[in-house]
Structures are given as structure tokens and as C-alpha cells.
Write an enzyme that holds these catalytic residues in place. Sequence first.
Site, PDB file in Angstrom:
ATOM      1  N   ASP A 338       0.841  -1.184   0.000  1.00 44.10           N
ATOM      2  CA  ASP A 338       0.000   0.000   0.000  1.00 44.10           C
ATOM      3  C   ASP A 338       0.886   1.246   0.000  1.00 44.10           C
ATOM      4  OD1 ASP A 338      -2.422   1.253  -0.065  1.00 44.10           O
ATOM      5  OD2 ASP A 338      -2.659   1.344   2.107  1.00 44.10           O
ATOM      6  N   CYS A 370      -8.749  -3.845  -6.828  1.00 39.47           N
ATOM      7  CA  CYS A 370      -7.909  -3.720  -5.637  1.00 39.47           C
ATOM      8  C   CYS A 370      -8.878  -3.542  -4.483  1.00 39.47           C
ATOM      9  CB  CYS A 370      -6.919  -2.571  -5.777  1.00 39.47           C
ATOM     10  SG  CYS A 370      -7.621  -1.018  -6.353  1.00 39.47           S
ATOM     11  N   SER A 371      -8.704  -2.552  -3.659  1.00 42.11           N
ATOM     12  CA  SER A 371      -9.669  -2.302  -2.598  1.00 42.11           C
ATOM     13  C   SER A 371     -10.787  -1.389  -3.092  1.00 42.11           C
ATOM     14  CB  SER A 371      -8.975  -1.672  -1.388  1.00 42.11           C
ATOM     15  OG  SER A 371      -9.915  -1.344  -0.379  1.00 42.11           O
ATOM     16  N   GLY A 373     -10.743   0.135  -6.345  1.00 40.51           N
ATOM     17  CA  GLY A 373     -10.996  -0.099  -7.762  1.00 40.51           C
ATOM     18  C   GLY A 373     -10.605   1.037  -8.675  1.00 40.51           C
ATOM     19  N   ILE A 374      -9.673   1.902  -8.214  1.00 41.07           N
ATOM     20  CA  ILE A 374      -9.230   2.991  -9.082  1.00 41.07           C
ATOM     21  C   ILE A 374      -7.712   3.153  -9.099  1.00 41.07           C
ATOM     22  CG2 ILE A 374     -11.386   4.293  -8.862  1.00 41.07           C
ATOM     23  CD1 ILE A 374      -9.988   6.121  -6.845  1.00 41.07           C
ATOM     24  N   GLN A 414      -4.428   7.256  -9.318  1.00 40.70           N
ATOM     25  CA  GLN A 414      -4.883   8.358  -8.482  1.00 40.70           C
ATOM     26  C   GLN A 414      -3.874   9.465  -8.210  1.00 40.70           C
ATOM     27  OE1 GLN A 414      -7.812   8.953  -7.789  1.00 40.70           O
ATOM     28  NE2 GLN A 414      -7.923  10.263  -6.015  1.00 40.70           N
TER      29      GLN A 414
END
Length: 444
Positions: A338, A370-371, A373-374, A414
Site C-alpha cells: 500500500d 484492488c480495494s 478499484g481505481i 490516483q
Amino acid sequence: MCDQGTGICENWKTEMVTNQSASGEDTTITQEMDVIQDWKKQITTHNIASDEETYITKGIDVRQDVGSNSGDQTRSIILLSVLVVLAVFLVFTVVFFFKKGAKTQKVKTNEENVFSVEFHRVESRTESELEEIPQNEVGDVEDEIITVEYSNLTSQRVSVDQFIRELPEKRSNGILEKEFDELPTGLLESYSNALKASSRKGNRYKGIYPYDYNRVKLMRTYANENDDFVNASYIHGFNKERAYIAAQGPFNPKTLDDFWTMIWQNDVTRIVMLTNLYEGDRMKCLKYWPDTDLDIGQYTIILDNVDVYDHYVLRYMVVHCQEEEKKVTQFHFTTWPDKSIPVDPTSLIYFRNLVRNGLTASDGPIVVHCSVGIGKTGTFISFDYLLEEGAAEETIDVKGYIASLRQQRGGSVQTTSTFFFMSHLWKDFQTAMFTMVVYLCCNI
């Protein structure tokens, strides 16, 4: 006898004439009679003339009125014709200059190989800054008020050789950060379906919503058929529509069922998982696969085989629904920390090649999650797409593709990361491509 018209009696007139003749003198009465007769004739003549003049005058007036009306109509027709001609001329003029301008812009774009477009911009946020949606509340999710500004995006397509040659200098001179700052951020399309009350339990974070136009819709077989929402978006691939599904990881029992319904209904055979179940004490994703077998809703998932490698795990599963079954392979990358990048960047290249191995055009979309989704999801999809494009076209447009991706899944890839790679990694196109994309990779 007396004349009724003149009031003179013949006997009286004869007598008067006789008396006058006898006396030899003209009397005043005789003169008056002559005057009266002349006056009578004059009146009669004047009346006739007056009647004729009145008729002629009326005829002239009528003809004047008719002529006046005819003239007005003629002038109106001429004026209307002039206005129509002017309107047609203006329309053709506008169309001519519009086409000329469009043609000029097209030529300019082709010559310079750039494009310019306005996008909304907001500040990027990491997962720690995202606000979770309360699951115990009812009603529609409140729409976020997002402050945006407008920015002009200009992107340059380059050859693969030029990309590899210029990448080290771009990184060392801060050009990558500048290009990243020019990318559109925030939600760029309508996402009203994600805010409905029925969609509440399908969304984990505020502001992380699929767009209405390309969201994945589920087909329900039970009573609540209107509940078709899942937080996932169709993404175009290189020369293939809906090549990917970018999805949020399951985080509650409802999304577990939604996840497998999405897999089943889209004929998905490959799942790419880019997060671990937990990172620290934070739950990133629920375990949606079995150790042996697992029942989720109307689906029974059986684990057939597992291959464990240093950086990833491959799980081969068979999914049963009623009398049908489908084979699904999960590609789980386990060493992508992460807020960081893989310790061994080349491991993700090998992992990507495994995902691609044996994939045909007739296969369903690849689910990537992923967690949220971006972040990592967007990075992997960008990496895969640009490698496909570079191999086929020998040119790439990194910034242009990420902008396009964000218009399909808001917030993809992101935030920038200040990571570096050794210069020898840029000698290989795949590693160089990975370097560029992961340099822009998320903190999610």
C-alpha cells in the site's frame, strides 16, 4: 288645368299671355316663369351630372383601394423573399465557416499530433482521506459537492523509441509531475445511479462511483429486480470494447454475492486481484474464494488448484450455478505494498504476461480490482493497454490514455509517487512502460 310639377294653371297662363299680348308689354310674371323653367332644367342637369360624378368617384376610390392592397401585398412578398434569402445566406455562411474551422482544426491536430480538451479538476485523495458511507442508514446517498476548476489538457503521442529515450530526462526534470498535474481528476460523468438508496450497500466510499453510462448492470432473478447495481465499470481495451471490468473489492456479504453475479453474467474467466485482504489492521477486501468450496448466493465455488510464487498466487476455480459450471482463474499479486510500488518491478511484468497468456478475443472481460478499484486497478489496466498499443502501433500516448481511462472510471491512477528506478530498467520497453505508469500510480 294646373300643372302638378310647376304649380301653374293652363287657363291662368293663357289668360296671362293673352293679356300681355293685348297690352304689348312683357310682364314680370312672364320673366319669372322663364327663370323658373331654366332653373328647373339646370337642377335636373346638375343632378344627373352629380350622380355620374359620384359613381365615377366611388369607382376611382374602389380602384385606389384595390391598387393600394395589391401594392401592400407585393411589398410584403418582396420583403419576405429578401428575408428568406438573407436567412439562407447566413445559414450557408455559418455552415461553411464551421466546416472550414473543423477541417483546419483536424489538420492541425494531425500535423501536431496533439489534442486539447477541458476537464474538471479536483485534488486527489488517498484512501485514508476517503469517507466511508454509513451502511446502517436509509435513503439516497447525499451527493458530494466537489469544487472544480478547468484545465486544458494537451497530449503528445510519441514513438516507443522516443518514449524510452526521453523518460529518464522527464523524470529528473520534473516533467512527469507536470504532466500528471495536467490530467483530469474527480468525477467527470453522471453517476446518479450510484447515489440511490438501493445502491448504498454496494458503495464503500463517498466519491468512488461508477459512471451511469458504462457501469456494470446485474440481472436479478429474484423479486427485487431493480437492484442492478455493482460498483464496477466497463473499460475499453486496445481494439476491444469492454476488455476490462474495473471493480471495487467485496467488503460486505451483499457485495460478495454481487461480485460473483458479475463474474457469472459477464462470462469472466480471469480475475486480477492487486491487494491483500488486510494491510496493517485495515480490511482491504473480503475473501471471496474458498479453501476447498464455498456457497455464495446461488453460486458454489470450488477451488481446483493453487500455484504459489514469490510475488503472486494463481487460484484455479470452478463455479457452479444450477446445472452450469464455468472455470475461473484468479491472478493474485501479493507484493504490491500500500502507498508504494512492487519491490521487484519486473515481477509485475511477468505477472501481466501470465494474465495475458492464452487470452482470446472471444473471452469475456478481465475483472481487475484492488480495494477501491481505481488506484492499483487503474495502474494495471493502463500498463496492460499501453503495452498492447506500443507493440501493435510502435507509438504510445501515456497521458492521453490515462485521461481517457479517467473518463471511464473516475480517479483511476490516483496520485503521483516520488519513487525512482535505476536507469538500466529503461532499456527495456516493458520496464520503461511500467516505470512511467507506476510513477503515476496511486496510494490506494
